[in-house]
Design a protein around this motif. Structure first.
Motif, PDB file in Angstrom:
ATOM      1  N   UNK A  84       0.839  -1.207   0.000  1.00 31.05           N
ATOM      2  CA  UNK A  84       0.000   0.000   0.000  1.00 31.05           C
ATOM      3  C   UNK A  84       0.872   1.256   0.000  1.00 31.05           C
ATOM      4  N   UNK A  85       1.864   1.255   0.868  1.00 34.50           N
ATOM      5  CA  UNK A  85       2.761   2.404   0.956  1.00 34.50           C
ATOM      6  C   UNK A  85       3.485   2.621  -0.365  1.00 34.50           C
ATOM      7  N   UNK A  86       3.904   1.537  -0.953  1.00 38.21           N
ATOM      8  CA  UNK A  86       4.632   1.625  -2.217  1.00 38.21           C
ATOM      9  C   UNK A  86       3.771   2.233  -3.319  1.00 38.21           C
ATOM     10  N   UNK A  87       2.522   1.848  -3.352  1.00 36.56           N
ATOM     11  CA  UNK A  87       1.630   2.412  -4.370  1.00 36.56           C
ATOM     12  C   UNK A  87       1.472   3.916  -4.199  1.00 36.56           C
ATOM     13  N   UNK A  88       1.302   4.331  -2.954  1.00 32.55           N
ATOM     14  CA  UNK A  88       1.171   5.766  -2.692  1.00 32.55           C
ATOM     15  C   UNK A  88       2.420   6.515  -3.139  1.00 32.55           C
ATOM     16  N   UNK A  89       3.555   5.950  -2.792  1.00 32.38           N
ATOM     17  CA  UNK A  89       4.815   6.589  -3.165  1.00 32.38           C
ATOM     18  C   UNK A  89       4.949   6.702  -4.680  1.00 32.38           C
ATOM     19  N   UNK A  90       4.552   5.655  -5.361  1.00 24.75           N
ATOM     20  CA  UNK A  90       4.650   5.676  -6.822  1.00 24.75           C
ATOM     21  C   UNK A  90       3.727   6.728  -7.427  1.00 24.75           C
ATOM     22  N   UNK A  91       2.525   6.822  -6.885  1.00 27.18           N
ATOM     23  CA  UNK A  91       1.591   7.847  -7.365  1.00 27.18           C
ATOM     24  C   UNK A  91       2.203   9.226  -7.209  1.00 27.18           C
ATOM     25  N   UNK A  92       2.756   9.442  -6.039  1.00 30.97           N
ATOM     26  CA  UNK A  92       3.383  10.725  -5.778  1.00 30.97           C
ATOM     27  C   UNK A  92       4.516  10.984  -6.764  1.00 30.97           C
ATOM     28  N   UNK A  93       5.278   9.971  -7.039  1.00 29.98           N
ATOM     29  CA  UNK A  93       6.389  10.113  -7.968  1.00 29.98           C
ATOM     30  C   UNK A  93       5.910  10.438  -9.374  1.00 29.98           C
ATOM     31  N   UNK A  94       4.827   9.790  -9.775  1.00 25.52           N
ATOM     32  CA  UNK A  94       4.303  10.062 -11.122  1.00 25.52           C
ATOM     33  C   UNK A  94       3.803  11.497 -11.230  1.00 25.52           C
ATOM     34  N   UNK A  95       3.133  11.943 -10.180  1.00 27.11           N
ATOM     35  CA  UNK A  95       2.653  13.325 -10.171  1.00 27.11           C
ATOM     36  C   UNK A  95       3.842  14.287 -10.267  1.00 27.11           C
TER      37      UNK A  95
END
Lengths: 139, 139
Positions: A84-95
DNA sequence: CGTTTCATTTACGTTAACGTCAACTACAGT
DNA sequence: ACTGTAGTTGACGTTAACGTAAATGAAACG
């Protein structure tokens, strides 16, 4: 192959290497951007912290806040994090990536813009120089 | 061809057009970044001020301070300035251009860097997803 | 003419990102 | 044991870039 180099820097060495003040490094630690290890009471900065510092300073040059940067830094040690944490981090990175790409395009535009203004100004200056010479002749 | 359009905006119109607050516009005026004309007591922003505002907001996005920006803005109305002043302004502009070009290069690097981290992270995530499925089978 | 509706000035408050200073502590050399 | 020389932790100060609130003024509307 036991990689026996110390490979840690004191606060002074860090400051000279990256041109920051001790205060700044302690501040970044307090804000949880860096995590120097302690040898007794003193801080020692390893390779991980130095890599992070590079990213911090880079981010600042692009106008990002320390808080922006802090969140993004997780991107660089995703190993231990859960799904879950990893997905959030990835979203943030894409943004963030999208922002930077937009900024990249805008920066290009701004650069050509500024270049045009510069050549305009230089022509204007050349004109003024000629005018001055003309005056000199008449004196 | 007497260009008779009013072509000035009130403070509200400016705020909506450029997504800033009135406070910001007054602040920029106080800092001599903008020079709205006065109709009685009220401010009216003409084309020159709007062009300047665009440059201000753009500069901010690149991490420049308002003071940095203020100095550079002279670049865009060099007409009336004298020779010495113009030379200084041009020097400043050239320096700024160099900064922006450096930033441009660094930004490109940062972007590819971030893209790499993203794909790495995505692979990691895919791995975790498969692991979860395996667990589900055994349950 | 009174009342909303904007706008203005003045002034104090706020947040981020450190700077600066004071008062320790830890150790190295003599 | 004394003296430096880093390093440490508070704590308060500072600057930039506005936010926010209070009091006042002008303008438009019914």
């Amino acid at each position: 192959m036991t990689n026996a180099q110390p490979d840690v820097l004191t606060i002074r060495e860090m400051c000279e290497a990256y041109d920051v003040t001790p205060r700044t490094l302690r501040f970044y630690e307090a804000k949880e951007l860096l995590f120097p290890i302690r040898q007794g009471t003193r801080r020692l900065f390893g390779r991980r912290d130095r890599a992070r510092l590079v990213l911090i300073l880079r981010g600042k040059r692009f106008g990002f806040s320390l808080e922006d940067i802090r969140q993004l830094l997780d991107m660089y040690h995703t190993e231990g994090s859960n799904q879950a944490q990893l997905e959030k981090t990835l979203d943030l990175g894409r943004a963030r990536l999208a922002q930077m790409q937009a900024q990249y395009a805008e920066l290009e535009h701004a650069i050509t813009d500024l270049m045009r203004q510069l050549t305009d100004g230089e022509h204007l200056l050349a004109g003024k120089r000629r005018a001055n010479e003309d005056n000199a002749i008449r004196d």
